[in-house]
Design a protein around this motif. Sequence first.
Motif, mmCIF file in Angstrom:
data_model
loop_
_atom_site.group_PDB
_atom_site.id
_atom_site.type_symbol
_atom_site.label_atom_id
_atom_site.label_comp_id
_atom_site.label_asym_id
_atom_site.label_seq_id
_atom_site.Cartn_x
_atom_site.Cartn_y
_atom_site.Cartn_z
ATOM 1 N N ASN A 176 47.380 -44.610 -53.098
ATOM 2 C CA ASN A 176 47.605 -45.090 -54.459
ATOM 3 C C ASN A 176 48.239 -44.003 -55.321
ATOM 4 O OD1 ASN A 176 46.452 -47.479 -53.699
ATOM 5 N ND2 ASN A 176 44.625 -47.283 -54.969
ATOM 6 N N GLN A 195 42.781 -44.749 -63.187
ATOM 7 C CA GLN A 195 41.693 -44.770 -62.215
ATOM 8 C C GLN A 195 42.183 -45.244 -60.853
ATOM 9 O OE1 GLN A 195 38.727 -43.421 -62.699
ATOM 10 N NE2 GLN A 195 38.306 -43.808 -60.551
ATOM 11 N N ASN A 196 43.016 -46.280 -60.847
ATOM 12 C CA ASN A 196 43.553 -46.797 -59.591
ATOM 13 C C ASN A 196 44.368 -45.728 -58.865
ATOM 14 O OD1 ASN A 196 44.127 -48.938 -57.635
ATOM 15 N ND2 ASN A 196 46.215 -48.819 -58.438
ATOM 16 N N THR A 251 42.099 -43.328 -56.945
ATOM 17 C CA THR A 251 41.123 -43.843 -55.983
ATOM 18 C C THR A 251 41.461 -43.510 -54.536
ATOM 19 O OG1 THR A 251 42.210 -46.006 -55.921
ATOM 20 C CG2 THR A 251 40.333 -45.750 -57.440
ATOM 21 N N SER A 252 42.728 -43.310 -54.223
ATOM 22 C CA SER A 252 43.092 -42.971 -52.839
ATOM 23 C C SER A 252 44.409 -42.199 -52.842
ATOM 24 C CB SER A 252 43.237 -44.222 -51.974
ATOM 25 O OG SER A 252 44.430 -44.914 -52.295
#
Length: 104
Positions: free
Chosen positions: A67, A59-60, A63-64
Amino acid sequence: MKKAFDLLTELGLSYEFHDYKKHGIDPETVKSWLAALGQDVVINKKGTTWRKLSADEQQNALTSEDNLISALTTHTSLIKRPILNTGTGYIAGFDENAYQALKK
């Protein structure tokens, strides 16, 4: 990878191989792949490296863009292979028809 190398050789197309699993990959290159192909094409979510990441790590990473680039440059096995730079774009993964079209 072997199928890709064999077909490129059979078609008489020259190529230069950069083994990013051994030698790493720079963030700028990953960013250009993501811009051209999108994350769904670049990330190898079927591979064991993705599946070994925890749900929080996955998920991390998603997120961007920063990342994701960090995850892909840290865990290069997350990148689908091979990615061919055709001079006019990229081809991700082994796609026999796309490789054949390069000869035309």
